[in-house]
Design an enzyme around this catalytic site. Structure first.
Site, PDB file in Angstrom:
ATOM      1  NE  ARG A 120      -4.165  -1.253   0.394  1.00 15.16           N
ATOM      2  CZ  ARG A 120      -5.515  -1.523   1.447  1.00 15.16           C
ATOM      3  NH1 ARG A 120      -6.077  -1.566   2.242  1.00 15.16           N
ATOM      4  NH2 ARG A 120      -6.501  -1.458   0.283  1.00 15.16           N
ATOM      5  CD  GLN A 125      -2.822   6.138  -3.907  1.00 14.46           C
ATOM      6  OE1 GLN A 125      -1.624   6.722  -4.249  1.00 14.46           O
ATOM      7  NE2 GLN A 125      -3.122   6.067  -2.550  1.00 14.46           N
ATOM      8  CG  ASP A 128      -4.917  -0.952  -3.595  1.00 16.80           C
ATOM      9  OD1 ASP A 128      -5.520  -1.954  -2.999  1.00 16.80           O
ATOM     10  OD2 ASP A 128      -4.600  -0.167  -2.077  1.00 16.80           O
ATOM     11  CB  SER A 131      -8.215   0.153  -2.737  1.00 19.18           C
ATOM     12  OG  SER A 131      -7.621   0.645  -1.955  1.00 19.18           O
ATOM     13  CE1 TYR A 226      -4.435  -3.133   4.627  1.00 19.55           C
ATOM     14  CE2 TYR A 226      -1.856  -2.907   4.905  1.00 19.55           C
ATOM     15  CZ  TYR A 226      -2.804  -3.672   4.232  1.00 19.55           C
ATOM     16  OH  TYR A 226      -2.982  -3.774   3.013  1.00 19.55           O
TER      17      TYR A 226
HETATM   18  P1  NAD Z   1      -9.989  -2.655   6.103  1.00 21.31           P
HETATM   19  O1  NAD Z   1     -10.585  -3.447   4.866  1.00 21.31           O
HETATM   20  O2  NAD Z   1      -7.915  -3.644   6.007  1.00 21.31           O
HETATM   21  O3  NAD Z   1     -10.252  -2.465   6.915  1.00 21.31           O
HETATM   22  C1  NAD Z   1     -11.726  -1.603   6.925  1.00 21.31           C
HETATM   23  C2  NAD Z   1     -11.545  -0.662   8.331  1.00 21.31           C
HETATM   24  O4  NAD Z   1     -11.422  -1.324   9.232  1.00 21.31           O
HETATM   25  C3  NAD Z   1      -9.653   0.237   8.411  1.00 21.31           C
HETATM   26  O5  NAD Z   1      -9.777   1.727   8.381  1.00 21.31           O
HETATM   27  C4  NAD Z   1      -9.953  -0.386   9.438  1.00 21.31           C
HETATM   28  O6  NAD Z   1      -9.373   0.170  11.000  1.00 21.31           O
HETATM   29  C5  NAD Z   1     -11.603  -0.740  10.682  1.00 21.31           C
HETATM   30  N1  NAD Z   1     -11.098  -1.165  11.559  1.00 21.31           N
HETATM   31  C6  NAD Z   1      -9.985  -2.321  11.912  1.00 21.31           C
HETATM   32  N2  NAD Z   1     -10.625  -2.786  13.290  1.00 21.31           N
HETATM   33  C7  NAD Z   1     -11.663  -2.091  13.785  1.00 21.31           C
HETATM   34  C8  NAD Z   1     -12.633  -1.993  14.657  1.00 21.31           C
HETATM   35  N3  NAD Z   1     -12.230  -2.749  16.047  1.00 21.31           N
HETATM   36  N4  NAD Z   1     -13.309  -1.134  15.218  1.00 21.31           N
HETATM   37  C9  NAD Z   1     -13.381  -0.380  13.902  1.00 21.31           C
HETATM   38  N5  NAD Z   1     -13.357  -0.074  13.318  1.00 21.31           N
HETATM   39  C10 NAD Z   1     -12.285  -1.035  12.338  1.00 21.31           C
HETATM   40  O7  NAD Z   1      -8.858  -1.330   5.788  1.00 21.31           O
HETATM   41  P2  NAD Z   1      -8.599  -0.356   4.140  1.00 21.31           P
HETATM   42  O8  NAD Z   1     -10.203  -0.059   3.798  1.00 21.31           O
HETATM   43  O9  NAD Z   1      -8.632  -1.571   2.991  1.00 21.31           O
HETATM   44  O10 NAD Z   1      -7.457   0.438   4.097  1.00 21.31           O
HETATM   45  C11 NAD Z   1      -7.061   0.366   4.921  1.00 21.31           C
HETATM   46  C12 NAD Z   1      -5.352   1.415   5.536  1.00 21.31           C
HETATM   47  O11 NAD Z   1      -5.390   1.446   3.739  1.00 21.31           O
HETATM   48  C13 NAD Z   1      -6.668   2.784   4.659  1.00 21.31           C
HETATM   49  O12 NAD Z   1      -5.958   3.506   5.506  1.00 21.31           O
HETATM   50  C14 NAD Z   1      -6.620   3.372   3.028  1.00 21.31           C
HETATM   51  O13 NAD Z   1      -6.722   4.279   3.172  1.00 21.31           O
HETATM   52  C15 NAD Z   1      -5.693   2.864   3.319  1.00 21.31           C
HETATM   53  N6  NAD Z   1      -4.737   2.317   1.754  1.00 21.31           N
HETATM   54  C16 NAD Z   1      -3.767   2.383   1.318  1.00 21.31           C
HETATM   55  C17 NAD Z   1      -3.437   2.340   0.057  1.00 21.31           C
HETATM   56  C18 NAD Z   1      -2.631   3.592  -1.114  1.00 21.31           C
HETATM   57  O14 NAD Z   1      -1.462   4.238   0.023  1.00 21.31           O
HETATM   58  N7  NAD Z   1      -1.900   2.830  -1.762  1.00 21.31           N
HETATM   59  C19 NAD Z   1      -4.564   1.968  -0.637  1.00 21.31           C
HETATM   60  C20 NAD Z   1      -5.065   1.641  -0.062  1.00 21.31           C
HETATM   61  C21 NAD Z   1      -5.895   1.771   1.124  1.00 21.31           C
END
Ligand code: NAD
Length: 375
Positions: A120, A125, A128, A131, A226
């Site tokens: 990530r 990006q 991904d 996403s 994460y």
């Molecule tokens: P994910 O599907 O792993 O999880 C979804 C959400 O659930 C996350 O925001 C996580 O914090 C939340 N979560 C976990 N445990 C929880 C709890 N007990 N209570 C409430 N919420 C909880 O996450 P995702 O959508 O794949 O994204 C994770 C992170 O990665 C985000 O910050 C996103 O912006 C980032 N991201 C970065 C890139 C990149 O830089 N290339 C790309 C995609 C996502």
């Protein structure tokens, strides 16, 4: 190189590459073979693939001839037996969770890449798929919730009186959660969201939702974006706050996940029992256990009048755009594996190639997967 696109198995409606992506690979001097009817469920004809420059072939021929095999879903054990150590497998097979599959790929000496392991980073990006698919899931979840709810989402002022807007609670404000907030707001609902990562508060608010705060979370700023496991005291406090907000919600969209772990339990049975009959819970974390205690994966159940839909397969229900996004992400990734003359190039000095590679010559290359499988 010969790249083979396989037809998905089971209920999957998507296809790994649309014809528009095939033509880009052909321009990059890659020979593309597509299994007959691979795109049928996503409304793509064999003829369209041929027009894009691909050869349409039967599965057996394709499995034998392709240097790189591409599919969205994980490879079955039977298929792995057909592969040899010179072939490269690319799909999305959740290696943090599917340890037996990783071990089979190791035993068979396959070089495998899992698209859900793309690092990530900013450079990655555009590759991904997590996403992209979370965007589809977040969108579809809200539409289904609006469809199932026996109330309007928006506020209405009519001659028959004023209808108050629905209250939607989003649990987890990652990619899917943020998309759900945006769509629910567009439909006129009042939206609240909760996430253990305090960093998302601003994003939640900028989409017009209220951020539900629980103080005392463990700092996650070094976890690569994460969520991390939280303390028991935090979980108890968090539970009480969520229970109170859940009781008032008409709709709850559950998206909270921790990669490679069981999804956090956020809605116990007692909280469901405090909700109004007719309310709807959509649990996108269903395949990893669900955020709601009553969730059953790929099933809809009704408890005390509350409908609980366990659904982690929304991308398959929107196969055209989901395939378009998946294929574009894959194309961006494959460009790292294609040399100028169209041959296969495995440059493990590249952090994206190394990070996405799960097995190669009997070794696990992805450090995170290695620690999960060997622990
Ligand atoms: P994910 O599907 O792993 O999880 C979804 C959400 O659930 C996350 O925001 C996580 O914090 C939340 N979560 C976990 N445990 C929880 C709890 N007990 N209570 C409430 N919420 C909880 O996450 P995702 O959508 O794949 O994204 C994770 C992170 O990665 C985000 O910050 C996103 O912006 C980032 N991201 C970065 C890139 C990149 O830089 N290339 C790309 C995609 C996502």
């Amino acid at each position: 190189m010969i790249l083979g696109v396989l037809k998905e198995v089971g209920a999957e409606q998507r296809v790994a590459l649309l014809p528009e992506i095939v033509s880009k690979l052909v321009l990059a001097k890659v020979e593309v073979y597509v299994e007959a009817k691979a795109g049928a469920n996503a409304f793509q004809t064999d003829e369209a693939y041929q027009n894009a420059g691909a050869k349409v072939l039967d599965r057996e021929v394709l499995l034998k001839k392709a240097d790189l095999l591409l599919q969205i879903g994980e490879p079955g054990q039977e298929l792995i037996q057909h592969l040899n150590e010179k072939q490269v497998w690319v799909s999305q097979f959740n290696p943090l969770w599917n340890h037996d599959l990783v071990k089979s790929l190791l035993t068979q000496g396959i070089t495998s890449f899992s698209m859900d392991s793309i690092p990530r980073t900013t450079r990655a990006q555009a590759m991904d798929v997590l996403s992209s698919m979370a965007t589809v899931a977040g969108y579809k979840a809200v539409l289904q919730a609006a469809n199932e709810l026996p109330n309007f989402f928006p506020m209405f002022m009519t001659a028959a009186g004023t209808i108050r807007p629905a209250t939607v609670l989003i649990l987890g404000a990652g990619v899917a959660g943020l998309q759900s907030i945006a769509i629910a707001r567009k439909l006129g609902a009042q939206v609240e969201a909760f996430d253990v990562r305090a960093a998302v508060k601003e994003e939640v608010m900028s989409l017009g939702a209220k951020f539900v705060e629980v103080e005392g979370a463990i700092d996650d700023s070094t976890a690569g974006g994460y969520a991390v496991e939280q303390s028991e005291a935090f979980k108890k406090k968090q539970q009480e706050v969520i229970n109170d907000h859940a009781a008032k919600a008409d709709v709850i969209i559950c998206t909270a996940q921790i990669p490679g772990r069981k999804a956090p339990l956020l809605i116990p049975t007692g909280a469901v029992e405090r909700m109004k009959p007719g309310s709807v819970i959509i649990d996108l974390a269903a395949s990893s256990g669900g955020n709601c205690e009553l969730t059953k994966n790929s099933e809809t159940i009704v408890h005390n009048g509350v409908k609980i839909i366990g659904q982690s397969e929304y991308p398959s229900q929107m196969p055209v755009d989901a395939s378009k996004m998946f294929g574009k992400n894959v194309l961006n990734f494959l460009q790292l594996l294609i040399a100028e003359d169209g041959s296969l190039m495995l440059d493990f000095e590249d952090d994206i190639v190394k990070g996405t590679c799960i097995t190669h010559k009997g070794q696990i290359l992805n450090d995170r997967v290695k620690s999960f499988v060997e622990s």
